[in-house]
Design a protein around this motif. Sequence first.
Motif, mmCIF file in Angstrom:
data_model
loop_
_atom_site.group_PDB
_atom_site.id
_atom_site.type_symbol
_atom_site.label_atom_id
_atom_site.label_comp_id
_atom_site.label_asym_id
_atom_site.label_seq_id
_atom_site.Cartn_x
_atom_site.Cartn_y
_atom_site.Cartn_z
ATOM 1 N N ASN A 87 0.824 -1.202 0.000
ATOM 2 C CA ASN A 87 0.000 0.000 0.000
ATOM 3 C C ASN A 87 0.861 1.256 0.000
ATOM 4 N N HIS A 88 0.293 2.338 -0.540
ATOM 5 C CA HIS A 88 1.032 3.573 -0.813
ATOM 6 C C HIS A 88 0.412 4.765 -0.110
ATOM 7 N N ALA A 91 -1.701 7.396 -2.020
ATOM 8 C CA ALA A 91 -3.120 7.163 -2.311
ATOM 9 C C ALA A 91 -4.017 8.143 -1.558
ATOM 10 N N GLN A 100 -7.792 2.029 -0.459
ATOM 11 C CA GLN A 100 -6.669 1.139 -0.184
ATOM 12 C C GLN A 100 -7.094 -0.218 0.358
ATOM 13 N N THR A 103 -6.633 -3.430 -1.741
ATOM 14 C CA THR A 103 -5.396 -4.214 -1.824
ATOM 15 C C THR A 103 -5.506 -5.477 -0.977
ATOM 16 N N GLU A 104 -5.913 -5.309 0.274
ATOM 17 C CA GLU A 104 -6.049 -6.471 1.158
ATOM 18 C C GLU A 104 -7.148 -7.411 0.676
ATOM 19 N N LEU A 135 0.565 -4.539 4.730
ATOM 20 C CA LEU A 135 -0.552 -3.791 4.144
ATOM 21 C C LEU A 135 -1.174 -2.806 5.131
ATOM 22 N N PRO A 138 1.134 1.512 5.109
ATOM 23 C CA PRO A 138 1.543 1.982 3.781
ATOM 24 C C PRO A 138 2.885 2.704 3.827
ATOM 25 N N GLY A 177 -1.497 -3.126 -5.723
ATOM 26 C CA GLY A 177 -1.296 -2.043 -4.767
ATOM 27 C C GLY A 177 -1.996 -0.779 -5.221
ATOM 28 N N ASN A 180 -0.236 2.405 -6.997
ATOM 29 C CA ASN A 180 1.129 2.124 -7.463
ATOM 30 C C ASN A 180 1.406 2.572 -8.895
#
Length: 353
Positions: A87-88, A91, A100, A103-104, A135, A138, A177, A180
Amino acid sequence: MSAANSLSSRQVPIPPFENLAALREALMRLPQGDARAADAAAARDGMLTKPPGSLGRLEEIVAWLARWQGRYPPVMDQPQTCVFAGNHGIAEAGISAYPQVVTEQMVLNFERGGAAINQLSAELGARMTVVPLELDRPVRNFLHAPAMTEAESLAAFNAGMRAVRPDGSVLCPGEMGIGNTTSASALCLALLGGPAVEWCGRGSGVSSDVLQRKAQIISEGVERHRESIGDGLDALRILGGREIAAMAGAILAARLLAIPVMLDGFICSVAALALHCSGPDSLAHCMVGHASMEPGHRRLLAHLGLRPLLDLDLRLGEGTGAVLGAILAKAALRCHLGMATFAEAGVDSGTAV
């Protein structure tokens, strides 16, 4: 050349890198492919019941497999798909069409076998490895601070190295992600230059307004850190994400283990770019499965001098294009090993076929 001659390097565990200096040194002394194995593939290819060169890039693929597996005949019996998830912090700037938490949720989908990459991996006969990377934590928003510390970047890189099975016949890296594509576009801008908008795509499907905002954020982030970016590993730490660093680690581990790599789309190719910009010979064992719909991908591949095998308008990620490329490689090898030679078929090699 016997397959048994090729695997000695695979028996030695790859130690983790303790610092970026050691990693940079390793990128300058990489093992080279086995030219004799590639020559053996070319020699058989010249005896098969077809005009020379008539199978085009399928012939190239078989020689590539042989060279980088270090054996003739090469095999496609143990392909591996590795999907890395991270994760970022960027975001939070609202540059993605999805939150986000997706992602998970997608990691769970991978683990349950419900994603596109699961189906394609099954068709290839690949073992699939899913690696979620912190995760719940981030990487930092690169607008405000470097995304990762050196220790965090190395931890992700080493996790990618550990994920590669030493008995693999080909590696197909992929990622998941939210945010990303923004990170990947920033890495391209920092390492290759040009207008930010030329590296930007719609990622998960953002609107035109968000796309403009995305380009602005990328420009601001790269400008903030420009003086701190000396090479690809610096850019990866400052602008990247854990899953991108892990893919870079997996690509390097495959080289050290004599495993050819089939690259996926834009984000996977950016992980490869980070290695290339720190060690220009580091991608010799890589092919590219497909050209992504992300507009920056073709520009990036042109810079790397890599030609994609397929062009299917894909933009999913996950390693899907890499696995499709590996399916093509499996078909190429079957042709090479299963076709009769002119002598076996009783065909005059001087007669057009």
